[in-house]
Motif scaffolding. Sequence first.
Motif, PDB file in Angstrom:
ATOM      1  N   ASP A   1     -20.481  40.720  38.308  1.00  0.00           N
ATOM      2  CA  ASP A   1     -19.030  40.525  38.319  1.00  0.00           C
ATOM      3  C   ASP A   1     -18.383  41.842  38.724  1.00  0.00           C
ATOM      4  OD1 ASP A   1     -16.307  40.228  37.667  1.00  0.00           O
ATOM      5  OD2 ASP A   1     -16.750  38.857  36.021  1.00  0.00           O
ATOM      6  N   VAL A   2     -17.676  41.848  39.853  1.00  0.00           N
ATOM      7  CA  VAL A   2     -17.118  43.109  40.357  1.00  0.00           C
ATOM      8  C   VAL A   2     -15.999  43.650  39.481  1.00  0.00           C
ATOM      9  CG1 VAL A   2     -17.753  42.572  42.732  1.00  0.00           C
ATOM     10  CG2 VAL A   2     -15.462  41.966  41.899  1.00  0.00           C
ATOM     11  N   SER A   3     -15.530  42.849  38.536  1.00  0.00           N
ATOM     12  CA  SER A   3     -14.484  43.337  37.630  1.00  0.00           C
ATOM     13  C   SER A   3     -15.059  44.097  36.440  1.00  0.00           C
ATOM     14  CB  SER A   3     -13.629  42.167  37.131  1.00  0.00           C
ATOM     15  OG  SER A   3     -14.361  41.331  36.250  1.00  0.00           O
ATOM     16  N   ILE A   4     -16.395  44.163  36.345  1.00  0.00           N
ATOM     17  CA  ILE A   4     -17.058  44.842  35.224  1.00  0.00           C
ATOM     18  C   ILE A   4     -17.704  46.125  35.733  1.00  0.00           C
ATOM     19  CG2 ILE A   4     -18.857  44.653  33.462  1.00  0.00           C
ATOM     20  CD1 ILE A   4     -18.476  41.615  33.542  1.00  0.00           C
ATOM     21  N   PRO A   5     -17.218  47.294  35.317  1.00  0.00           N
ATOM     22  CA  PRO A   5     -17.747  48.569  35.832  1.00  0.00           C
ATOM     23  C   PRO A   5     -19.253  48.714  35.679  1.00  0.00           C
ATOM     24  CG  PRO A   5     -15.686  48.956  34.669  1.00  0.00           C
ATOM     25  CD  PRO A   5     -16.050  47.511  34.434  1.00  0.00           C
ATOM     26  N   GLU A   6     -19.806  48.235  34.557  1.00  0.00           N
ATOM     27  CA  GLU A   6     -21.250  48.344  34.348  1.00  0.00           C
ATOM     28  C   GLU A   6     -22.019  47.523  35.389  1.00  0.00           C
ATOM     29  OE1 GLU A   6     -19.054  49.411  30.794  1.00  0.00           O
ATOM     30  OE2 GLU A   6     -19.042  47.566  32.006  1.00  0.00           O
ATOM     31  N   ASP A   7     -21.463  46.380  35.764  1.00  0.00           N
ATOM     32  CA  ASP A   7     -22.106  45.563  36.796  1.00  0.00           C
ATOM     33  C   ASP A   7     -22.070  46.280  38.143  1.00  0.00           C
ATOM     34  OD1 ASP A   7     -22.565  43.648  34.904  1.00  0.00           O
ATOM     35  OD2 ASP A   7     -21.559  42.026  35.962  1.00  0.00           O
ATOM     36  N   ILE A   8     -20.983  46.970  38.413  1.00  0.00           N
ATOM     37  CA  ILE A   8     -20.862  47.709  39.672  1.00  0.00           C
ATOM     38  C   ILE A   8     -21.999  48.721  39.808  1.00  0.00           C
ATOM     39  CG2 ILE A   8     -19.475  49.407  40.930  1.00  0.00           C
ATOM     40  CD1 ILE A   8     -18.162  46.750  41.115  1.00  0.00           C
ATOM     41  N   LEU A   9     -22.245  49.474  38.761  1.00  0.00           N
ATOM     42  CA  LEU A   9     -23.309  50.483  38.790  1.00  0.00           C
ATOM     43  C   LEU A   9     -24.662  49.843  39.045  1.00  0.00           C
ATOM     44  CD1 LEU A   9     -22.208  52.723  35.772  1.00  0.00           C
ATOM     45  CD2 LEU A   9     -21.912  53.199  38.212  1.00  0.00           C
TER      46      LEU A   9
ATOM     47  N   ALA B   1     -15.298  39.462  47.518  1.00  0.00           N
ATOM     48  CA  ALA B   1     -14.997  38.711  46.301  1.00  0.00           C
ATOM     49  C   ALA B   1     -13.505  38.752  45.997  1.00  0.00           C
ATOM     50  CB  ALA B   1     -15.794  39.278  45.127  1.00  0.00           C
ATOM     51  N   GLY B   2     -12.953  37.596  45.672  1.00  0.00           N
ATOM     52  CA  GLY B   2     -11.525  37.551  45.356  1.00  0.00           C
ATOM     53  C   GLY B   2     -11.160  36.258  44.655  1.00  0.00           C
ATOM     54  N   ILE B   3     -10.042  36.286  43.942  1.00  0.00           N
ATOM     55  CA  ILE B   3      -9.540  35.095  43.265  1.00  0.00           C
ATOM     56  C   ILE B   3      -8.058  34.931  43.572  1.00  0.00           C
ATOM     57  CG2 ILE B   3     -11.244  35.171  41.408  1.00  0.00           C
ATOM     58  CD1 ILE B   3      -9.062  36.360  39.604  1.00  0.00           C
TER      59      ILE B   3
ATOM     60  N   PHE C   1      -6.014  41.670  39.508  1.00  0.00           N
ATOM     61  CA  PHE C   1      -6.146  43.080  39.890  1.00  0.00           C
ATOM     62  C   PHE C   1      -7.574  43.568  39.684  1.00  0.00           C
ATOM     63  CE2 PHE C   1      -1.680  43.307  40.462  1.00  0.00           C
ATOM     64  CZ  PHE C   1      -1.436  44.471  41.177  1.00  0.00           C
ATOM     65  N   ASP C   2      -8.207  43.147  38.604  1.00  0.00           N
ATOM     66  CA  ASP C   2      -9.575  43.594  38.343  1.00  0.00           C
ATOM     67  C   ASP C   2     -10.548  43.119  39.426  1.00  0.00           C
ATOM     68  OD1 ASP C   2      -9.130  45.066  36.076  1.00  0.00           O
ATOM     69  OD2 ASP C   2      -9.538  43.424  34.678  1.00  0.00           O
ATOM     70  N   VAL C   3     -10.388  41.884  39.882  1.00  0.00           N
ATOM     71  CA  VAL C   3     -11.314  41.327  40.867  1.00  0.00           C
ATOM     72  C   VAL C   3     -10.944  41.744  42.293  1.00  0.00           C
ATOM     73  CG1 VAL C   3     -12.235  39.200  41.874  1.00  0.00           C
ATOM     74  CG2 VAL C   3     -11.875  39.348  39.399  1.00  0.00           C
ATOM     75  N   ASN C   4      -9.667  41.566  42.650  1.00  0.00           N
ATOM     76  CA  ASN C   4      -9.253  41.745  44.048  1.00  0.00           C
ATOM     77  C   ASN C   4      -9.049  43.197  44.460  1.00  0.00           C
ATOM     78  OD1 ASN C   4      -9.155  38.978  43.899  1.00  0.00           O
ATOM     79  ND2 ASN C   4      -7.056  38.762  44.582  1.00  0.00           N
ATOM     80  N   LEU C   5      -8.749  44.056  43.499  1.00  0.00           N
ATOM     81  CA  LEU C   5      -8.434  45.443  43.851  1.00  0.00           C
ATOM     82  C   LEU C   5      -9.326  46.457  43.152  1.00  0.00           C
ATOM     83  CD1 LEU C   5      -6.499  47.125  45.559  1.00  0.00           C
ATOM     84  CD2 LEU C   5      -4.980  47.273  43.575  1.00  0.00           C
ATOM     85  N   ASN C   6      -9.464  46.335  41.844  1.00  0.00           N
ATOM     86  CA  ASN C   6     -10.291  47.310  41.130  1.00  0.00           C
ATOM     87  C   ASN C   6     -11.766  47.173  41.499  1.00  0.00           C
ATOM     88  OD1 ASN C   6      -8.036  48.302  39.836  1.00  0.00           O
ATOM     89  ND2 ASN C   6      -8.297  47.051  38.002  1.00  0.00           N
TER      90      ASN C   6
ATOM     91  N   THR D   1       0.092  40.673  46.239  1.00  0.00           N
ATOM     92  CA  THR D   1       0.235  42.071  45.842  1.00  0.00           C
ATOM     93  C   THR D   1      -1.099  42.808  45.932  1.00  0.00           C
ATOM     94  OG1 THR D   1       2.083  41.532  44.366  1.00  0.00           O
ATOM     95  CG2 THR D   1       0.952  43.617  43.985  1.00  0.00           C
ATOM     96  N   THR D   2      -2.166  42.171  45.449  1.00  0.00           N
ATOM     97  CA  THR D   2      -3.474  42.841  45.481  1.00  0.00           C
ATOM     98  C   THR D   2      -4.008  42.963  46.896  1.00  0.00           C
ATOM     99  OG1 THR D   2      -4.545  40.712  44.967  1.00  0.00           O
ATOM    100  CG2 THR D   2      -4.137  42.224  43.129  1.00  0.00           C
ATOM    101  N   LYS D   3      -3.759  41.963  47.729  1.00  0.00           N
ATOM    102  CA  LYS D   3      -4.252  42.049  49.105  1.00  0.00           C
ATOM    103  C   LYS D   3      -3.476  43.100  49.901  1.00  0.00           C
ATOM    104  CE  LYS D   3      -7.538  39.010  48.876  1.00  0.00           C
ATOM    105  NZ  LYS D   3      -8.957  39.414  48.983  1.00  0.00           N
TER     106      LYS D   3
END
Length: 260
Positions: free
Chosen positions: A60-68, A89-91, A109-114, A155-157
């Motif tokens: 899940d790209v919204s989870i920092p630990e998953d990103i790593l 990935a986007g919602i 914001f967590d999924v589309n931008l962060n 806004t996020t896009k």
Amino acid sequence: MNLEGKVALITGAGSGIGEGIARRFVEDGAKIVMVGRRKEKLEEVAATFPPGSAKVCQGDVSIPEDILRIVEETLEFGDGKIDVLVNNAGINVPGGVAEIALEDWKTIFDVNLNGPFLLMREVIPHMKAAGGGSIVNIASIGGLRCLSQRVGYCTTKAALIMMSKQAARDYGVDNIRVNAVCPGFVLTEMTEEHFGGLTEDAFIGAPMQRGAMPEEIAGICSYLASDDASYTTGSVITVDGGATVVDPFEIGIMGAARNK
């Protein structure tokens, strides 16, 4: 496009535009890591590719630990390199400023931008060490103009487009190219969920008078990932069937005329 020898990380790769990009990249010779929340969808797509060309990485790209973990697994699969990052990935949660729930606003914001920010933050140092790379951020024409009751999505896009330009400005000296692709209406699971049952009347006034298929977005992404795009960075490329060149007022007039 020739992507032989390149290693690509693609988010949201289990369906829709992401699946289209994954298929095109493999056809063009890349090794890919497919990221998404639904492991079964990723595995279903990956099973259609030649052995060794794709790796499934649930996350899940919204989870920092998953990103790593995603970046680590991509480096392992790619023998220590990541040549291409596709942030797809986007919602999309409907609602205007007064209607959208605060939690939904934060999630978008967590999924589309962060998510793209965190992935770029982790991947860019590896690209710098390798002498360069290409980042393709999938934005939307919703980042260029407003869509009714889509304040979070638009806004996020829009912010993703500006972040792409900023990264292109900051890391061009490191031979890292960053570009944004802005699709128009694409026929995917997500658009079916939000706008299901569309007929051709929905596209009255649009120059090509139809929606796109995911593979029609994938080609420009393969180009941007390839060495053919070696001098292309900071670009915002619309792939929308001409939708952004039409005046909405004109569309309304044409629709009214057809319905008489």
